[in-house]
Write a protein that holds these residues in place. Structure first.
Motif, PDB file in Angstrom:
ATOM      1  N   THR A  88       6.859  13.301   6.721  1.00  0.00           N
ATOM      2  CA  THR A  88       8.024  13.023   7.550  1.00  0.00           C
ATOM      3  C   THR A  88       9.263  12.914   6.688  1.00  0.00           C
ATOM      4  N   LYS A  89      10.285  13.652   7.033  1.00  0.00           N
ATOM      5  CA  LYS A  89      11.541  13.606   6.297  1.00  0.00           C
ATOM      6  C   LYS A  89      12.427  12.508   6.872  1.00  0.00           C
ATOM      7  N   ILE A  90      12.906  11.635   6.002  1.00  0.00           N
ATOM      8  CA  ILE A  90      13.810  10.558   6.425  1.00  0.00           C
ATOM      9  C   ILE A  90      15.227  11.112   6.430  1.00  0.00           C
ATOM     10  N   LEU A  91      15.863  11.074   7.576  1.00  0.00           N
ATOM     11  CA  LEU A  91      17.182  11.670   7.745  1.00  0.00           C
ATOM     12  C   LEU A  91      18.274  10.703   7.318  1.00  0.00           C
ATOM     13  N   SER A  92      19.333  11.256   6.724  1.00  0.00           N
ATOM     14  CA  SER A  92      20.524  10.467   6.472  1.00  0.00           C
ATOM     15  C   SER A  92      21.321  10.344   7.770  1.00  0.00           C
ATOM     16  N   LYS A 151      -3.282   5.684   7.467  1.00  0.00           N
ATOM     17  CA  LYS A 151      -2.833   6.784   8.324  1.00  0.00           C
ATOM     18  C   LYS A 151      -1.307   6.854   8.377  1.00  0.00           C
ATOM     19  N   GLU A 152      -0.671   5.680   8.439  1.00  0.00           N
ATOM     20  CA  GLU A 152       0.801   5.653   8.455  1.00  0.00           C
ATOM     21  C   GLU A 152       1.365   6.182   7.142  1.00  0.00           C
ATOM     22  N   LYS A 153       0.704   5.854   6.036  1.00  0.00           N
ATOM     23  CA  LYS A 153       1.145   6.351   4.732  1.00  0.00           C
ATOM     24  C   LYS A 153       1.043   7.871   4.678  1.00  0.00           C
ATOM     25  N   ALA A 154      -0.063   8.420   5.210  1.00  0.00           N
ATOM     26  CA  ALA A 154      -0.242   9.869   5.222  1.00  0.00           C
ATOM     27  C   ALA A 154       0.805  10.538   6.110  1.00  0.00           C
ATOM     28  N   THR A 155       1.129   9.906   7.221  1.00  0.00           N
ATOM     29  CA  THR A 155       2.135  10.466   8.121  1.00  0.00           C
ATOM     30  C   THR A 155       3.516  10.477   7.483  1.00  0.00           C
ATOM     31  N   MET A 156       3.847   9.415   6.752  1.00  0.00           N
ATOM     32  CA  MET A 156       5.175   9.326   6.134  1.00  0.00           C
ATOM     33  C   MET A 156       5.384  10.384   5.065  1.00  0.00           C
ATOM     34  N   LEU A 170       0.816  -1.213   0.000  1.00  0.00           N
ATOM     35  CA  LEU A 170       0.000   0.000   0.000  1.00  0.00           C
ATOM     36  C   LEU A 170       0.849   1.263   0.000  1.00  0.00           C
ATOM     37  N   MET A 171       1.882   1.302   0.847  1.00  0.00           N
ATOM     38  CA  MET A 171       2.629   2.539   1.052  1.00  0.00           C
ATOM     39  C   MET A 171       3.643   2.808  -0.052  1.00  0.00           C
ATOM     40  N   HIS A 172       4.236   1.752  -0.597  1.00  0.00           N
ATOM     41  CA  HIS A 172       5.277   1.955  -1.606  1.00  0.00           C
ATOM     42  C   HIS A 172       4.810   1.635  -3.021  1.00  0.00           C
ATOM     43  N   LYS A 173       3.856   0.718  -3.158  1.00  0.00           N
ATOM     44  CA  LYS A 173       3.366   0.354  -4.484  1.00  0.00           C
ATOM     45  C   LYS A 173       2.011   0.968  -4.796  1.00  0.00           C
ATOM     46  N   GLY A 174       1.290   1.455  -3.790  1.00  0.00           N
ATOM     47  CA  GLY A 174      -0.029   2.022  -4.007  1.00  0.00           C
ATOM     48  C   GLY A 174      -1.059   1.004  -4.455  1.00  0.00           C
TER      49      GLY A 174
END
Length: 241
Positions: A205-209, A197-202, A166-170
């Protein structure tokens, strides 16, 4: 010469950790691009190749094969702490995401029990009276391929992780199908909504290096605590024991 033997022995031991560092560093990119199930299957193939290389090293009279096999094992499995390889990273994510909510904590904690059990079985099997003898040690080195073989045979019957679909492939339909296959035909709308909801939150959200993580003031004290704890564990002598 004894110094050369000591150097080769040290390289054989330490190259496993180097492989673990590379495996853990590549895990995020691979899981996002290919999915957790495919990565686990390929990872087990890598482990079987490593087991074969180490198992035939004595017959080929090539210590270099042990070095190569240990490096490949490090990439595949790694050490649970502090350098997890692909297997440790992928396993926890996949098992946690395919488990029902009420069993998720239990399933994730059970993996730690099996890691400890595997270490105990390996140490017992390595005794000279069992597989640690001069004639049987190649079988001991190759035994790491057995769990990989079991997972290669069984994992194709499992679906891909629902959150990944769901989150990466839709793929909403694929996600719902995977949920029904894993958790039965009951009403799972609440679980599907949680993933949405988790997909909307991501998205926000910025993923830090790694460098950005080290420069982030909000988590600096937590980072200090983790570094001190990790260094203390490594310097306390447990690895030597």
């Amino acid at each position: 010469h004894q110094d050369s033997l000591l150097l080769l022995w040290s390289m054989t031991v330490s190259i496993f950790g180097i492989g673990g560092l590379l495996g853990s560093s590549a895990s995020r990119y691979l899981t996002v691009k290919y999915g957790k199930k495919k990565c686990l299957l390929c990872n087990n193939l890598l482990m079987m190749v490593a087991a074969s290389v180490m198992g035939f090293s004595k017959a080929a009279q090539a210590f270099e094969m042990i070095l190569i096999g240990r490096f490949m094992c490090g990439i595949s499995a790694g050490k649970r702490f502090p350098l997890p390889g692909l297997c440790v990273t992928l396993h926890h994510q996949y098992v946690g995401e395919i488990s029902p909510r009420k069993l998720r904590g239990f399933v994730n904690s059970s993996s730690s029990c099996f890691w400890t059990l595997g270490k105990a079985i390996g140490q017992i099997s390595g005794q000279r009276e069992l597989l640690g003898s001069q004639s049987l040690w190649p079988m001991l080195m190759a035994s790491c391929g057995l769990p990989a073989l079991v997972q290669i045979v069984t994992l194709p019957f499992f679906p891909e992780s629902p959150p990944y679909l769901l989150m990466h492939k839709g793929d909403q339909e694929g996600c719902k199908k995977a949920i029904r296959q894993l958790w039965g035909e009951g009403h799972h709308q609440a679980d599907f909504d949680d993933i949405m909801k988790e997909k909307a939150t991501m998205k926000n959200t910025k993923i830090l290096s790694v460098l950005e993580l080290m420069r982030e003031p909000a988590i600096r004290w937590q980072l200090y605590m983790i570094v001190i704890l990790t260094a203390t564990v490594q310097l306390c002598g447990i690895n030597a024991v």
